[in-house]
Design a protein around this motif. Sequence first.
Motif, PDB file in Angstrom:
ATOM      1  N   ARG A 195      -8.761  -3.898   8.201  1.00 39.65           N
ATOM      2  CA  ARG A 195      -8.932  -3.772   6.755  1.00 39.65           C
ATOM      3  C   ARG A 195      -7.765  -2.698   6.176  1.00 39.65           C
ATOM      4  NH1 ARG A 195     -14.745  -2.945   4.151  1.00 39.65           N
ATOM      5  NH2 ARG A 195     -14.933  -5.019   4.981  1.00 39.65           N
ATOM      6  N   ALA A 196      -7.862  -1.615   6.717  1.00 41.95           N
ATOM      7  CA  ALA A 196      -6.913  -0.498   6.175  1.00 41.95           C
ATOM      8  C   ALA A 196      -5.348  -0.690   6.656  1.00 41.95           C
ATOM      9  CB  ALA A 196      -7.253   0.799   7.054  1.00 41.95           C
ATOM     10  N   VAL A 197      -5.293  -1.419   7.580  1.00 40.76           N
ATOM     11  CA  VAL A 197      -3.853  -1.798   7.786  1.00 40.76           C
ATOM     12  C   VAL A 197      -3.334  -2.714   6.676  1.00 40.76           C
ATOM     13  CG1 VAL A 197      -2.101  -3.042   9.171  1.00 40.76           C
ATOM     14  CG2 VAL A 197      -3.715  -1.461  10.183  1.00 40.76           C
ATOM     15  N   GLU A 198      -4.013  -3.827   6.343  1.00 43.86           N
ATOM     16  CA  GLU A 198      -3.885  -4.715   5.379  1.00 43.86           C
ATOM     17  C   GLU A 198      -3.583  -4.158   4.041  1.00 43.86           C
ATOM     18  OE1 GLU A 198      -6.784  -7.692   5.447  1.00 43.86           O
ATOM     19  OE2 GLU A 198      -6.098  -8.635   7.425  1.00 43.86           O
ATOM     20  N   LEU A 199      -4.517  -3.012   3.707  1.00 41.58           N
ATOM     21  CA  LEU A 199      -4.375  -2.408   2.393  1.00 41.58           C
ATOM     22  C   LEU A 199      -3.059  -1.660   2.184  1.00 41.58           C
ATOM     23  CD1 LEU A 199      -5.528  -1.099  -0.296  1.00 41.58           C
ATOM     24  CD2 LEU A 199      -6.898   0.820   1.206  1.00 41.58           C
ATOM     25  N   TYR A 200      -2.797  -0.694   3.522  1.00 42.69           N
ATOM     26  CA  TYR A 200      -1.519  -0.119   3.079  1.00 42.69           C
ATOM     27  C   TYR A 200      -0.244  -0.992   3.295  1.00 42.69           C
ATOM     28  CZ  TYR A 200      -4.594   3.839   4.195  1.00 42.69           C
ATOM     29  OH  TYR A 200      -5.591   4.819   4.263  1.00 42.69           O
TER      30      TYR A 200
END
Length: 313
Positions: free
Chosen positions: A290-295
């Motif tokens: 989720r964080a990787v996709e956000l960034y």
Amino acid sequence: MPQLASLPGRDIHKIVTLSHRCGHADGVEPFNEQTVLALQKPASPGREHFLVPQEDRPDHIIGYAQLEIVGTTAETELAVDPDHRRRGVGRALLRTVIDSLESNVTQIRTWAHGDLPSAAALARAEGFGRDRVLFQLGRDLDGFEWPVSWPKEARENWPVGAGAPVDLPAGIGLRSFETDRDEAEWTRVNAEAFADHPEQGRWTIADLRDRMGERWFDPEGLIVAEDARGMLGFHWTKVEGGVGEVYVLGVDPRSQGTGLGRALTLAGLAHMAAHGIRQIDLYTDESNTRAVELYRSMGFEVVRSDVQWAKRL
């Protein structure tokens, strides 16, 4: 091989010098922030320092390892001076650390920053397996798509552009961290946001204050989101050497999925941009999709990988 519970100042200086030599040779420092901070800490149960002196110059340190016991898990980081590698120093140092462990320790983990081939070869030869990958992502803020508008609490110097407006969920506002007021709440939210994280989630107020004591700490750069019930999230930014960092971004589970994480991310980036910062770095686990996709959606790209190796004992 000397094994110490705490380090005198002269040895700390030598270890920092060793770290810088490794960083210059490898393009990446061998120790993480936690290890560096622990160099100056007093003796503590479960923490040991291992030094490898040069045979013909006993006052010169060519290898160092730090060991921290957390429950039944041993965590270590080690480094060998570039001029003394490929001579078995790293292997002997790692084996000495393992031999020092009590029988109740069932696992040992070690970081290899930069995922260097030599570190991977040593880890595999000693029976370790890849356990975790930490991404460093980065981007330049030139050309960043800033929002067309910010919430009313935003600072006047935050940049605006043609992007989608930043709207906070109803009843939530932004403010700066307040020292001597927010420590307990920040620690609670951090623990809940990172409950499954093997390091970040176990930070104590003392760990928080250690970072607050660093020269780079700026309470205005720690942006807090809250509602009437208390703190809901935060974006702790860090600026050092002209480079900005998304240092820690955490959202209370009761607000996850509301868009608060994205809003806090943008707020922190805007704070750094308003202070003239153009290059931004951050770290996140490969498994935190989720964080990787956000960034990635904000234009960040992977620039480095750190690998944690683990071995059952």
